[in-house]
Design a protein around this motif. Structure first.
Motif, PDB file in Angstrom:
ATOM      1  N   LYS A 128      30.027  25.479  49.952  1.00  0.00           N
ATOM      2  CA  LYS A 128      29.547  26.356  48.813  1.00  0.00           C
ATOM      3  C   LYS A 128      29.439  25.347  47.322  1.00  0.00           C
ATOM      4  O   LYS A 128      28.501  25.846  47.051  1.00  0.00           O
ATOM      5  N   VAL A 168      28.809  33.112  47.623  1.00  0.00           N
ATOM      6  CA  VAL A 168      29.078  34.135  48.725  1.00  0.00           C
ATOM      7  C   VAL A 168      28.643  33.799  50.097  1.00  0.00           C
ATOM      8  O   VAL A 168      27.067  33.746  49.809  1.00  0.00           O
ATOM      9  N   ASN A 169      28.874  33.351  51.173  1.00  0.00           N
ATOM     10  CA  ASN A 169      28.171  33.002  52.624  1.00  0.00           C
ATOM     11  C   ASN A 169      27.914  34.390  52.891  1.00  0.00           C
ATOM     12  O   ASN A 169      28.893  35.002  53.586  1.00  0.00           O
ATOM     13  N   THR A 170      26.708  34.747  53.218  1.00  0.00           N
ATOM     14  CA  THR A 170      26.284  36.212  53.937  1.00  0.00           C
ATOM     15  C   THR A 170      26.085  35.804  55.361  1.00  0.00           C
ATOM     16  O   THR A 170      25.888  36.807  56.063  1.00  0.00           O
ATOM     17  N   GLY A 171      26.011  34.646  55.840  1.00  0.00           N
ATOM     18  CA  GLY A 171      26.127  34.242  57.108  1.00  0.00           C
ATOM     19  C   GLY A 171      24.693  33.758  57.594  1.00  0.00           C
ATOM     20  O   GLY A 171      23.638  33.784  56.692  1.00  0.00           O
ATOM     21  N   ASN A 172      24.599  33.054  58.462  1.00  0.00           N
ATOM     22  CA  ASN A 172      23.258  32.333  59.030  1.00  0.00           C
ATOM     23  C   ASN A 172      22.737  31.374  57.803  1.00  0.00           C
ATOM     24  O   ASN A 172      21.616  31.198  57.745  1.00  0.00           O
ATOM     25  N   TYR A 181      23.108  32.064  51.266  1.00  0.00           N
ATOM     26  CA  TYR A 181      24.386  32.077  50.200  1.00  0.00           C
ATOM     27  C   TYR A 181      23.587  32.904  49.205  1.00  0.00           C
ATOM     28  O   TYR A 181      22.426  32.763  48.773  1.00  0.00           O
ATOM     29  N   LEU A 182      24.518  33.822  48.441  1.00  0.00           N
ATOM     30  CA  LEU A 182      24.220  34.137  47.354  1.00  0.00           C
ATOM     31  C   LEU A 182      25.178  33.676  46.157  1.00  0.00           C
ATOM     32  O   LEU A 182      26.321  33.557  46.295  1.00  0.00           O
ATOM     33  N   HIS A 227      21.250  34.945  38.991  1.00  0.00           N
ATOM     34  CA  HIS A 227      21.482  35.246  40.354  1.00  0.00           C
ATOM     35  C   HIS A 227      20.408  34.569  41.299  1.00  0.00           C
ATOM     36  O   HIS A 227      19.174  34.414  40.996  1.00  0.00           O
ATOM     37  N   LYS A 264      19.444  33.457  45.654  1.00  0.00           N
ATOM     38  CA  LYS A 264      19.654  33.359  47.141  1.00  0.00           C
ATOM     39  C   LYS A 264      19.215  32.022  47.638  1.00  0.00           C
ATOM     40  O   LYS A 264      18.183  31.742  47.370  1.00  0.00           O
ATOM     41  N   THR A 298      19.037  29.785  50.998  1.00  0.00           N
ATOM     42  CA  THR A 298      18.811  29.744  52.377  1.00  0.00           C
ATOM     43  C   THR A 298      18.690  28.278  52.867  1.00  0.00           C
ATOM     44  O   THR A 298      17.705  27.487  52.666  1.00  0.00           O
TER      45      THR A 298
END
Length: 118
Positions: free
Chosen positions: A36, A70-74, A77-78, A98, A100, A102
């Motif tokens: 993170k 926030v780790n949204t998976g794969n 991260y947001l 904000h 995103k 990847t």
């Protein structure tokens, strides 16, 4: 091309530095907080590219940064956070952003970027 090279270099440096922090590198590589913070670090660099005065940028402390990613998976991260920086008149303003992020190998792709004064 230059921005892409700088982004790649920053990611490599951050991951190299964070993997040396712990006594067991395999633990550091899998630590979600380390990832993170690495993601937040590249997000900072991306945000600075869009500021009027990047050298004046001040981001939250480490504990707050962790709450803003926030780790949204794969490896997606947001990042919802803020930066204090000078505007064109020299006044310090807090601006929310904000982003995103990847992570693909040693690269970071940025999307859904929003920067607005609040």
């Amino acid at each position: 091309m230059k921005k892409l090279f700088i982004t790649k270099l920053l990611i490599l440096l951050i991951f190299a530095m964070t993997s040396c922090v712990g006594s067991d590198s395999s633990t550091s590589d899998n630590d979600p907080d380390v990832k993170k913070l690495s993601v937040y670090g590249v997000a900072e660099q991306y945000v600075k590219q869009h500021l009027k005065s990047p050298s004046s940028a001040q981001f939250p402390e480490t504990s707050e940064k962790l709450r803003h990613v926030v780790n949204t998976g794969n490896e997606v991260y947001l990042v919802d956070s803020w930066v204090d920086s000078q505007n064109s008149f020299g006044a310090m303003l807090r601006t929310k952003f904000h982003l995103k992020v990847t992570v693909v190998g040693d690269n970071a792709n940025f999307s859904d970027f929003q920067l607005g004064e609040n």
